[in-house]
Design a protein around this motif. Structure first.
Motif, PDB file in Angstrom:
ATOM      1  N   GLY A 138      -4.138   4.600   3.614  1.00  0.00           N
ATOM      2  CA  GLY A 138      -3.608   3.803   2.511  1.00  0.00           C
ATOM      3  C   GLY A 138      -2.251   3.182   2.749  1.00  0.00           C
ATOM      4  O   GLY A 138      -1.749   2.452   1.890  1.00  0.00           O
ATOM      5  N   ARG A 139      -1.636   3.431   3.904  1.00  0.00           N
ATOM      6  CA  ARG A 139      -0.298   2.900   4.176  1.00  0.00           C
ATOM      7  C   ARG A 139      -0.342   1.932   5.354  1.00  0.00           C
ATOM      8  O   ARG A 139      -1.034   2.167   6.349  1.00  0.00           O
ATOM      9  CB  ARG A 139       0.679   4.035   4.486  1.00  0.00           C
ATOM     10  CG  ARG A 139       0.945   4.957   3.320  1.00  0.00           C
ATOM     11  CD  ARG A 139       1.925   6.055   3.694  1.00  0.00           C
ATOM     12  NE  ARG A 139       3.207   5.504   4.151  1.00  0.00           N
ATOM     13  CZ  ARG A 139       3.680   5.648   5.382  1.00  0.00           C
ATOM     14  NH1 ARG A 139       2.991   6.316   6.309  1.00  0.00           N
ATOM     15  NH2 ARG A 139       4.851   5.129   5.712  1.00  0.00           N
ATOM     16  N   LEU A 140       0.438   0.860   5.261  1.00  0.00           N
ATOM     17  CA  LEU A 140       0.642  -0.050   6.381  1.00  0.00           C
ATOM     18  C   LEU A 140       1.780   0.510   7.216  1.00  0.00           C
ATOM     19  O   LEU A 140       2.886   0.710   6.714  1.00  0.00           O
ATOM     20  CB  LEU A 140       0.971  -1.449   5.868  1.00  0.00           C
ATOM     21  CG  LEU A 140      -0.135  -2.114   5.040  1.00  0.00           C
ATOM     22  CD1 LEU A 140       0.367  -3.395   4.392  1.00  0.00           C
ATOM     23  CD2 LEU A 140      -1.367  -2.400   5.897  1.00  0.00           C
ATOM     24  N   THR A 141       1.515   0.745   8.481  1.00  0.00           N
ATOM     25  CA  THR A 141       2.471   1.487   9.288  1.00  0.00           C
ATOM     26  C   THR A 141       2.436   1.035  10.740  1.00  0.00           C
ATOM     27  O   THR A 141       1.383   0.622  11.241  1.00  0.00           O
ATOM     28  CB  THR A 141       2.154   3.003   9.207  1.00  0.00           C
ATOM     29  OG1 THR A 141       3.056   3.733  10.021  1.00  0.00           O
ATOM     30  CG2 THR A 141       0.737   3.286   9.653  1.00  0.00           C
ATOM     31  N   ASP A 158      -7.894  -1.758  -5.227  1.00  0.00           N
ATOM     32  CA  ASP A 158      -7.768  -0.354  -5.631  1.00  0.00           C
ATOM     33  C   ASP A 158      -8.527   0.576  -4.692  1.00  0.00           C
ATOM     34  O   ASP A 158      -8.758   1.744  -5.048  1.00  0.00           O
ATOM     35  CB  ASP A 158      -8.298  -0.181  -7.063  1.00  0.00           C
ATOM     36  CG  ASP A 158      -7.459  -0.925  -8.091  1.00  0.00           C
ATOM     37  OD1 ASP A 158      -6.227  -0.982  -7.906  1.00  0.00           O
ATOM     38  OD2 ASP A 158      -8.038  -1.462  -9.053  1.00  0.00           O
ATOM     39  N   ILE A 159      -8.923   0.093  -3.519  1.00  0.00           N
ATOM     40  CA  ILE A 159      -9.598   0.960  -2.562  1.00  0.00           C
ATOM     41  C   ILE A 159      -8.670   2.128  -2.238  1.00  0.00           C
ATOM     42  O   ILE A 159      -7.527   1.922  -1.819  1.00  0.00           O
ATOM     43  CB  ILE A 159      -9.973   0.177  -1.293  1.00  0.00           C
ATOM     44  CG1 ILE A 159     -11.033  -0.879  -1.638  1.00  0.00           C
ATOM     45  CG2 ILE A 159     -10.488   1.106  -0.201  1.00  0.00           C
ATOM     46  CD1 ILE A 159     -11.374  -1.815  -0.483  1.00  0.00           C
ATOM     47  N   PRO A 160      -9.110   3.365  -2.438  1.00  0.00           N
ATOM     48  CA  PRO A 160      -8.201   4.523  -2.312  1.00  0.00           C
ATOM     49  C   PRO A 160      -7.751   4.766  -0.873  1.00  0.00           C
ATOM     50  O   PRO A 160      -8.415   4.343   0.089  1.00  0.00           O
ATOM     51  CB  PRO A 160      -9.060   5.694  -2.809  1.00  0.00           C
ATOM     52  CG  PRO A 160     -10.148   5.073  -3.625  1.00  0.00           C
ATOM     53  CD  PRO A 160     -10.429   3.749  -2.960  1.00  0.00           C
ATOM     54  N   ASN A 205      -9.549   2.536   7.121  1.00  0.00           N
ATOM     55  CA  ASN A 205      -8.451   2.681   8.076  1.00  0.00           C
ATOM     56  C   ASN A 205      -8.698   1.692   9.204  1.00  0.00           C
ATOM     57  O   ASN A 205      -9.822   1.582   9.701  1.00  0.00           O
ATOM     58  CB  ASN A 205      -8.412   4.104   8.629  1.00  0.00           C
ATOM     59  CG  ASN A 205      -8.333   5.139   7.524  1.00  0.00           C
ATOM     60  OD1 ASN A 205      -7.262   5.505   7.079  1.00  0.00           O
ATOM     61  ND2 ASN A 205      -9.504   5.607   7.056  1.00  0.00           N
ATOM     62  N   ILE A 206      -7.654   0.958   9.594  1.00  0.00           N
ATOM     63  CA  ILE A 206      -7.802  -0.080  10.619  1.00  0.00           C
ATOM     64  C   ILE A 206      -6.781   0.191  11.721  1.00  0.00           C
ATOM     65  O   ILE A 206      -5.570   0.218  11.464  1.00  0.00           O
ATOM     66  CB  ILE A 206      -7.620  -1.481  10.014  1.00  0.00           C
ATOM     67  CG1 ILE A 206      -8.699  -1.725   8.942  1.00  0.00           C
ATOM     68  CG2 ILE A 206      -7.693  -2.543  11.111  1.00  0.00           C
ATOM     69  CD1 ILE A 206      -8.562  -3.041   8.202  1.00  0.00           C
ATOM     70  N   VAL A 207      -7.292   0.391  12.922  1.00  0.00           N
ATOM     71  CA  VAL A 207      -6.449   0.731  14.065  1.00  0.00           C
ATOM     72  C   VAL A 207      -6.568  -0.365  15.113  1.00  0.00           C
ATOM     73  O   VAL A 207      -7.556  -0.432  15.861  1.00  0.00           O
ATOM     74  CB  VAL A 207      -6.840   2.092  14.672  1.00  0.00           C
ATOM     75  CG1 VAL A 207      -5.884   2.457  15.802  1.00  0.00           C
ATOM     76  CG2 VAL A 207      -6.842   3.184  13.601  1.00  0.00           C
TER      77      VAL A 207
END
Length: 487
Positions: free
Chosen positions: A13-16, A203-205, A210-212
Motif C-alpha cells: 500500500g505504500r509507494l517506496t 480504495d484497493i487495500p 504490489n508492483i516491483v
C-alpha cells in the motif's frame, strides 16, 4: 516528462524506493533519450511484496467481499481514464508504441476492459446448487463453490504493457486474489504509474496489489519459486515459459502461460489479392511487429506469388518506419538495441538460408538515433527455414506460396506454435479453413477477435490456459465441492 523523474515501487500500500535505494533508467526507443528512472527492486523488496500479498489474502475480507472489489475496479478504471493523456504519452515514449494504437489495445481498450471484469464479478454464479442426491445411500445436498486461487504472481513483457498488466490484474482482482506484479525492465514506468494510481486514487487495500520494478530478471524466478505464491501467470517467450513452468513444479503451483507465435496469414485463391496483401502488410508491421499474435507468415496462391510479393512489398515500403508520436505512423522503433541486434541476426540468417528481400532488410536511412528496422519482406524461403519458423518479434514478414486450401492449412499448422492466424477468401471457404487451423484465435476476412469477452491463448508451444473472457477469469478461481447431509 523530465529526465529527473523517479518512479517508485508499490509495496503493501505504500509507494517506496527499493530496499537498496537503487534506480535504473528507462529509455525512449525512438531517440535513445533517457526519460527518467524507476526504482530498482531487490530480492528483499520481492520478499516484502509476496508477504504483503499473502497477508492481504489470508487476513482481510478482500477475497470474500465481491461488492467492494467491484467498486475498487471501477475506481481504477475511472482513475486511469482521468490520467489517460499522461499514460498515452508515457506509452508512446517508453514503449515506442505508435500513437494510433494507444486508442486501442495499447491503452484505452484495456482500461475500459476493467469495467467488463467488474461486471462479470458482479453477475458471476459464485455458488451453484447441484441439488439432493443419495450417493452410497446417504441423503446429501451438494454445492459447487468458486473461490479465489490466492496470491497471484504476474510476470509481464514490454510490448503491450498496459494491455497485459491489466489483462492479468483485472480478472485476478475481480476473482478475489491478491497480486504481485513483476513488469519487464524495458517498460517500468507503465507499471509504476499504475502503482501510483492504485495507491493514491483507489480504495484497493494495502497488500492487495504490489508492483516491483527491477532490472534484475532473477526477481521473476524468485516470484515463481516462492511457496507463498499460489498461481503464476506469465506472458513472454516460449523459452522463458518453459523455465517458469519447470520452476513452479517444485511447489506444484498453478501456472498459465501466454507465449510465442509465428502465425500464418492465408490468402485463398478467390480472395481480393490486393486488399488481402495490403492488410497483411499493415497488420504484420504494426508496432514494429512486436506482438506475439501478429501474422508474420503470409501464404499466397502459387500462381499469383509474384503479384502478391509486389503488392505486399509496395505496401510495406509505403508504410515505412516513423515517429511513434505521429498519428500516421504504423511501424515505430523496436524496443532496444538488443532487440534490434537480434532482428538483424535473423535478417542475415534469411540470406544464408537462400532468402532475399523484396523490400527492407536493414535500418532506415536518416535515423541515426533510436532502434529502427525497416519493414521487411523476405521471399524465396520454404517453411522449414528457421526464419520462417522462429519468432523474430520485429517488422519482418516471410511470404511463401501454397497449392490450394489443403496445402495452406498444412503449412500454417506446420509450426511449433499455435497462437493466432488469419484467412482471407470467400466466406464459406475461409470459415472452413479457419476451422482447421490449430490456433487459439483466427481472423476471417479482417474480423477482430480482441475483446474483453473473448478468451485469448494458444495451442501447442504458444501457451497453456486463456486470458480474457470468462475462461480467463476462471483461471484465477479454485473449485470447491461442499456436501451436507440432509434428512
Amino acid at each position: 516528462m523530465s529526465r529527473t523523474t523517479d518512479r517508485l515501487l508499490l509495496l503493501d500500500g505504500r509507494l517506496t524506493p527499493g530496499a537498496g535505494g537503487g534506480a535504473f533508467e528507462t529509455i525512449d526507443p525512438a531517440t535513445e533519450e533517457v526519460l527518467g528512472t524507476a526504482a530498482d527492486g531487490t530480492p528483499e523488496d520481492m520478499d516484502r511484496a509476496i508477504g504483503a500479498a499473502r497477508r492481504a489474502f489470508d487476513e482481510t475480507s478482500w477475497s470474500s467481499d465481491t461488492a467492494f472489489r467491484v467498486r475498487c475496479l471501477r475506481q481504477l478504471r475511472e482513475a486511469m481514464r482521468r490520467r489517460s493523456e499522461e499514460l498515452r504519452e508515457i506509452t508512446i515514449r517508453e514503449v515506442g508504441a505508435p500513437r494510433f494504437l494507444t486508442f486501442g489495445g495499447q491503452l484505452d481498450a484495456p482500461v475500459d476492459d476493467l469495467g467488463w471484469f467488474a461486471e462479470l464479478a458482479e453477475s458471476y454464479e459464485w455458488e451453484r446448487d447441484l441439488g439432493r442426491a443419495e450417493p452410497m445411500g446417504m441423503p446429501t445436498r451438494r454445492r459447487i463453490r468458486r473461490e479465489a486461487a490466492g496470491v497471484v504472481g504476474a510476470i509481464t513483457p514490454w510490448n503491450f504493457p498496459h494491455q497485459i498488466n491489466l489483462a492479468k490484474l483485472g480478472p485476478a482482482l475481480a476473482a478475489g486474489n491478491t497480486v504481485v506484479l513483476k513488469p519487464a525492465p524495458d517498460t517500468p514506468w507503465c507499471a509504476a504509474v499504475l502503482g501510483e494510481i492504485i495507491a493514491e486514487e483507489t480504495d484497493i487495500p494495502p497488500g492487495v496489489v504490489n508492483i516491483v520494478t527491477s532490472s534484475d530478471h532473477a526477481l521473476g524466478a524468485q516470484l515463481v519459486e516462492d511457496p507463498r505464491v499460489d498461481l503464476v501467470t506469465f506472458t513472454g517467450s516460449t523459452a522463458t515459459g518453459r523455465t517458469v513452468m519447470a520452476s513452479a513444479a517444485a511447489t506444484l503451483k498453478r501456472v498459465f502461460l501466454e507465449l510465442g507465435g509465428k502465425s500464418a496469414f492465408i490468402v485463398l485463391d478467390d480472395a481480393d489479392l490486393k486488399a488481402a496483401c495490403s492488410y497483411a502488410a499493415f497488420s504484420g508491421i504494426a508496432h514494429a511487429g512486436q506482438g506475439c499474435a501478429i501474422t508474420t507468415r503470409i501464404l499466397v496462391p502459387r500462381d499469383r506469388y509474384d503479384e502478391a510479393v509486389e503488392i505486399t512489398a509496395r505496401s510495406l515500403s509505403r508504410l515505412g518506419a516513423g515517429d511513434p508520436s505521429d498519428d500516421r505512423t504504423i511501424c515505430g522503433p523496436v524496443i532496444s538495441a538488443r532487440q534490434r541486434d537480434r532482428i538483424e541476426g535473423y535478417l542475415r540468417l534469411a540470406v544464408e538460408e537462400g532468402g532475399s528481400f523484396a523490400c527492407g532488410g536493414g535500418r532506415p536511412e536518416g535515423r541515426d538515433k533510436g532502434f529502427w528496422i525497416e519493414p521487411t519482406l523476405i521471399t524465396g524461403l520454404t517453411n522449414d527455414a528457421r526464419t520462417a519458423r522462429e519468432e523474430i518479434f520485429g517488422p519482418v514478414l516471410v511470404i511463401m506460396p501454397h497449392d490450394g486450401d489443403d496445402d495452406a492449412v498444412r503449412i500454417a499448422n506446420d509450426s511449433p506454435y499455435g497462437l493466432s492466424g488469419a484467412v482471407h477468401g470467400s466466406a464459406d471457404r475461409a470459415r472452413a479453413v479457419a476451422a482447421r487451423l490449430r490456433t487459439g484465435t483466427v481472423s476471417v476476412n479482417g474480423g477482430v477477435w480482441y475483446s474483453a469477452d473473448v478468451p485469448f491463448g494458444g495451442y501447442k508451444q504458444s501457451g497453456i490456459g486463456r486470458e480474457m473472457g470468462v475462461a480467463g477469469f476462471e483461471e484465477y478461481l479454485e473449485t470447491k465441492a461442499i456436501a451436507e447431509i440432509t434428512t
